[in-house]
Design a protein around this motif. Structure first.
Motif, PDB file in Angstrom:
ATOM      1  N   ILE A 111      -2.067  -4.790  17.402  1.00  0.00           N
ATOM      2  CA  ILE A 111      -1.427  -3.576  16.151  1.00  0.00           C
ATOM      3  C   ILE A 111      -2.604  -4.272  14.928  1.00  0.00           C
ATOM      4  CG2 ILE A 111      -0.873  -1.841  15.035  1.00  0.00           C
ATOM      5  CD1 ILE A 111       1.344  -1.637  17.429  1.00  0.00           C
ATOM      6  N   GLU A 112      -3.323  -4.052  14.262  1.00  0.00           N
ATOM      7  CA  GLU A 112      -3.655  -4.566  13.190  1.00  0.00           C
ATOM      8  C   GLU A 112      -4.411  -4.283  11.768  1.00  0.00           C
ATOM      9  OE1 GLU A 112      -6.269  -8.762  15.586  1.00  0.00           O
ATOM     10  OE2 GLU A 112      -7.173  -6.817  15.152  1.00  0.00           O
ATOM     11  N   PRO A 113      -4.083  -4.937  11.002  1.00  0.00           N
ATOM     12  CA  PRO A 113      -4.766  -3.514   9.873  1.00  0.00           C
ATOM     13  C   PRO A 113      -6.274  -3.958   9.653  1.00  0.00           C
ATOM     14  CG  PRO A 113      -3.423  -5.507   8.952  1.00  0.00           C
ATOM     15  CD  PRO A 113      -3.812  -5.700  10.466  1.00  0.00           C
ATOM     16  N   VAL A 114      -6.850  -2.506   8.888  1.00  0.00           N
ATOM     17  CA  VAL A 114      -8.149  -2.335   8.525  1.00  0.00           C
ATOM     18  C   VAL A 114      -7.965  -1.962   7.279  1.00  0.00           C
ATOM     19  CG1 VAL A 114      -8.961  -0.546   9.672  1.00  0.00           C
ATOM     20  CG2 VAL A 114     -10.247  -2.018   9.458  1.00  0.00           C
ATOM     21  N   TYR A 115      -9.144  -2.290   6.591  1.00  0.00           N
ATOM     22  CA  TYR A 115      -9.053  -1.689   5.459  1.00  0.00           C
ATOM     23  C   TYR A 115     -10.301  -1.191   5.385  1.00  0.00           C
ATOM     24  CZ  TYR A 115      -6.694  -4.936   3.872  1.00  0.00           C
ATOM     25  OH  TYR A 115      -4.263  -5.442   3.559  1.00  0.00           O
ATOM     26  N   CYS A 116     -10.427  -0.055   5.653  1.00  0.00           N
ATOM     27  CA  CYS A 116     -11.386   1.678   5.318  1.00  0.00           C
ATOM     28  C   CYS A 116     -12.556   1.538   7.007  1.00  0.00           C
ATOM     29  CB  CYS A 116     -12.222   1.658   4.149  1.00  0.00           C
ATOM     30  SG  CYS A 116     -13.135   2.949   3.600  1.00  0.00           S
ATOM     31  N   LEU A 117     -11.803   3.235   7.589  1.00  0.00           N
ATOM     32  CA  LEU A 117     -12.694   3.087   8.643  1.00  0.00           C
ATOM     33  C   LEU A 117     -14.022   4.009   8.089  1.00  0.00           C
ATOM     34  CD1 LEU A 117      -9.788   3.062  10.570  1.00  0.00           C
ATOM     35  CD2 LEU A 117     -11.694   1.616  11.174  1.00  0.00           C
TER      36      LEU A 117
END
Length: 147
Positions: A111-117
């Motif tokens: 589980i990872e964060p991402v900054y905008c999909l």
């Protein structure tokens, strides 16, 4: 490993954006970017290891460890936070007993964060195994992980 990395990276030397393309190719082949990639890429692209590391560390898609068989990315940008991504992260962490940024020991789930999909209008947004999830909640994500 050095020879394998050389063979993956060499075709991209001399191309515009070749280093980034080469790192994507290595990650596609190995599932991550091993430490050995730094000297090989630096040598082939005539850069320092620090310059290669700078490129790798700039892009969130590159990882230095294998991801789990199931890979969940949750948007933590402001738009998604405003409609519940923090709560979504908390629910996923509780459900899967993992913290954001972790992979379980069996390498079944990351589980990872991402900054905008790019799904701001239907946020909170997530991505499960490369497929986008609009109006994401823990149940939707769990169903895709467990499928």
């Amino acid at each position: 490993m050095t020879e394998k990395l050389h063979n993956i990276i060499a075709p991209y030397v001399g191309e515009t954006g070749g280093l980034i393309s080469a790192m994507h190719a290595v990650q596609a082949e190995l599932g991550y970017l091993p430490e050995d990639v730094l000297p090989v890429a630096a040598d082939l692209f005539n850069q320092t290891k620090a310059e290669v590391k700078g490129v790798i560390s700039f892009y969130a898609d590159f990882r230095d460890q294998r991801a789990g068989a199931n890979h969940v990315r949750v948007c933590v940008a402001e738009s998604c936070q405003s409609v519940g991504s923090r709560e979504l992260v908390a629910a996923l962490e509780e459900r899967f007993a993992l913290k954001l940024g972790e992979t379980d020991l069996a390498r079944e789930l990351t589980i990872e964060p991402v900054y905008c999909l790019g799904l701001c209008s239907v946020s909170p947004a997530a991505e499960v195994n490369g497929k986008l999830v609009a109006k994401a909640d823990a149940d939707k994500i769990a169903k895709r992980v467990e499928a």
